[in-house]
Scaffold this motif. Structure first.
Motif, short mmCIF file in Angstrom:
data_model
loop_
_atom_site.label_atom_id
_atom_site.label_comp_id
_atom_site.label_asym_id
_atom_site.label_seq_id
_atom_site.Cartn_x
_atom_site.Cartn_y
_atom_site.Cartn_z
N LYS A 1 0.82 -1.21 0.00
CA LYS A 1 0.00 0.00 0.00
C LYS A 1 0.86 1.27 0.00
O LYS A 1 0.64 2.18 -0.79
N ALA A 2 1.84 1.31 0.88
CA ALA A 2 2.63 2.54 1.00
C ALA A 2 4.02 2.21 1.53
O ALA A 2 4.22 1.20 2.21
N VAL B 1 5.41 10.00 2.36
CA VAL B 1 5.19 8.59 2.05
C VAL B 1 5.10 8.39 0.52
O VAL B 1 4.65 9.28 -0.20
N THR C 1 3.66 5.82 -2.68
CA THR C 1 2.55 4.89 -2.89
C THR C 1 3.05 3.64 -3.63
O THR C 1 4.15 3.65 -4.21
N ALA C 2 2.22 2.59 -3.62
CA ALA C 2 2.64 1.30 -4.18
C ALA C 2 3.09 1.41 -5.64
O ALA C 2 4.00 0.70 -6.06
N SER D 1 9.79 12.51 -2.30
CA SER D 1 10.08 12.19 -0.91
C SER D 1 11.56 12.44 -0.63
O SER D 1 12.20 13.22 -1.34
N ASP E 1 -1.93 -3.57 2.73
CA ASP E 1 -3.30 -3.08 2.60
C ASP E 1 -4.13 -3.19 3.86
O ASP E 1 -5.31 -2.84 3.86
N MET F 1 -4.31 4.60 7.03
CA MET F 1 -3.38 5.72 6.91
C MET F 1 -3.66 6.82 7.94
O MET F 1 -2.77 7.57 8.31
N SER G 1 1.66 14.50 3.32
CA SER G 1 1.72 13.51 2.24
C SER G 1 0.69 12.40 2.44
O SER G 1 0.11 11.90 1.48
N TYR G 2 0.43 12.01 3.67
CA TYR G 2 -0.57 10.96 3.92
C TYR G 2 -1.94 11.45 3.44
O TYR G 2 -2.69 10.70 2.83
N ARG H 1 -1.91 11.84 -0.52
CA ARG H 1 -1.82 10.60 -1.30
C ARG H 1 -2.91 9.59 -0.97
O ARG H 1 -3.15 8.66 -1.73
N PHE H 2 -3.58 9.77 0.16
CA PHE H 2 -4.69 8.86 0.52
C PHE H 2 -5.91 9.66 0.98
O PHE H 2 -6.44 9.42 2.07
#
Ligand SMILES: Cc1cc2nc3c(=O)[nH]c(=O)nc-3n(C[C@H](O)[C@H](O)[C@H](O)COP(=O)(O)O)c2cc1C
Length: 421
Positions: free
Chosen positions: A279-280, A290, A292-293, A310, A322, A326, A400-401, A404-405
């Motif tokens: 996932k991250a 962070v 991502t995949a 990053s 997964d 987050m 970033s969390y 990105r999510f």
């Protein structure tokens, strides 16, 4: 291509003992340095090698040494940063605990280059075993004439002291570290002046990370060109990656800079836990943004990771599958920075605690409309405005969390629950 420099002897029984280290070629680089090179030549070799600091920022080591003014009438100090308190980071302790003479040899050569006669290893308070190992190794080095007066008959003198901190993340920041050695609270100093000019006890001081200095004997022994040939053009040498989280085989892996992240996770660490999906990834300790995949093919060097949004930082790689929420992960990190802020700067003191409180209410199902925007606004106001970068270190990952999510954060607010299985 598998290449081991710093970890090549790890696993040899009793490597901490001086005679074992010497039997493997240890301290030959020091003898060569004292026999063949002037201090200025050593700095030049390190410059040419392309070695960049392994403590976080990746600053060129030889260039840093070059900033130390000459003939000021003051002593020059070398402080070794063995604080290693960044969550997810555990690579320096491998060198400290398993191969302490490799570090000590690096310190002596570096001190010689700097015309420094007093060096300190600043080690975090919790590393009780590590500081015992280091003290033992330092004592053995003194007994063998590798430290103290007239080292190996060269006329060069160096004293080395192991200084234990009291266990505060902020003391890894170089100027807080200096305050702490001086016996004061670990409060960072405003820069400039930089420590190279006004450092410990107001004298010129170089602060380098453990892994940085452990590379120095190898550079001297094998040459600047050899070192520069490992890794990529602006990212020479290997890096110690400390991998934690949801992989099958966690641990410290030494790889040439520029190795794809995929190789680290799927070859060295044998992939993720059974049946789980990536996932991250946090590539450089908890304070960096962070990944991502879908960024799994990024190369692990300072410049490639920066281009991917990053930082390679301390090379503490945290892998999340997964099952990770987050919001919960962000909250956990926020708690750390709220506890570790030294409190000098308002943005950091108040901002870290505020972020933590908002994330806590989000995680508990009491998130409010506008909380995501509020967090992003807070983060923006915490960056680049404080005495030291702890405030940035707290803000960057949270930002970033969310970016990105976003759906996960939104669900925590709108549905008042976690949507991760
Ligand atoms: C809050 C904070 C904590 C830090 N912690 C560490 C640490 O534990 N170890 C380290 O080597 N550098 C740490 N650094 C970076 C140091 O300030 C410094 O840049 C580094 O020791 C320089 O060494 P290098 O040039 O060999 O990388 C930290 C920086 C900040 C802002």
């Amino acid at each position: 291509m598998p290449i081991k420099v710093l970890t090549k002897n790890i696993g040899v029984p009793d490597l901490q003992c001086l005679h074992v280290y010497e039997s493997l070629g240890g301290y030959q680089a020091l003898a060569k340095t004292l026999r063949e090179h002037s201090p200025a030549e050593v700095t030049e070799i390190v410059k040419k090698s392309g070695l960049r600091g392994r403590g976080g920022a990746g600053f060129p080591t030889g260039m840093k040494w070059g900033f130390v003014p000459k003939n000021t009438g003051k002593p020059v100090y070398l402080c070794v940063n063995a604080d290693e308190s960044e969550p997810g980071t555990f690579k320096d302790r491998l060198i400290i605990e398993k191969d302490p003479h490799q570090l000590i040899e690096g310190i002596i050569i570096s001190a010689y280059a700097l015309n420094c006669h007093q060096a300190f290893i600043y080690i975090r308070g919790e590393f009780v075993y590590g500081s015992d190992v280091l003290n033992e190794a330092v004592n053995e080095a003194y007994a063998k004439g590798l430290l103290g007066r007239n080292i190996l008959g060269s006329g060069f003198d160096l004293d080395l002291m192991v200084h234990r901190g009291a266990g505060a993340y902020i003391c890894g920041e170089e100027t807080a570290l200096l305050e702490s050695i001086e016996g004061k609270r670990g409060h960072p100093r405003l820069k400039p002046p930089f420590p190279a000019v006004v450092g410990l006890y107001e004298a010129p001081t170089v602060i380098n990370n453990v892994e940085t200095l452990a590379n120095v004997p190898h550079i001297i022994q094998n040459g600047a060109e050899w070192f520069a040939s490992i890794g990529t053009e602006r990212n020479a040498g290997t890096r110690l990656f400390g991998v934690s989280g949801h992989v099958k085989k966690r641990g410290v892996y030494e790889l040439p800079m520029g190795t794809p992240l995929r190789d680290l996770i799927f070859d060295c660490c044998e992939g993720l836990r059974e049946g789980r999906k990536l996932k991250a990834i946090v590539p450089g300790g908890s304070s960096v943004p962070v990944l991502t995949a879908d960024q799994i093919d990024v190369r692990l060097d300072f410049d490639s990771i920066a281009a991917a949004g990053s930082m390679l930082g301390s090379a503490g790689v945290i892998v999340m599958d997964d099952t990770t929420c987050m919001v919960a992960a962000a909250r956990r990190i926020a708690k750390f920075y709220a506890e570790e802020s030294c409190g000098q700067c308002t943005q950091c003191r108040e901002g870290t605690e505020w972020i933590y409180r908002i994330l806590t209410r989000m995680e508990n199902g009491s998130g409010r409309t506008g909380d995501m925007e509020l967090l992003l606004d807070l983060c923006a106001n915490m960056k680049g405005r404080t005495i030291c970068p702890l405030s940035d270190a707290a803000a960057m990952p949270i930002e970033s969390y969310i970016q990105r999510f976003p759906a996960e954060f939104a669900a925590h607010i709108q549905e008042q629950r976690c949507v991760v299985a």
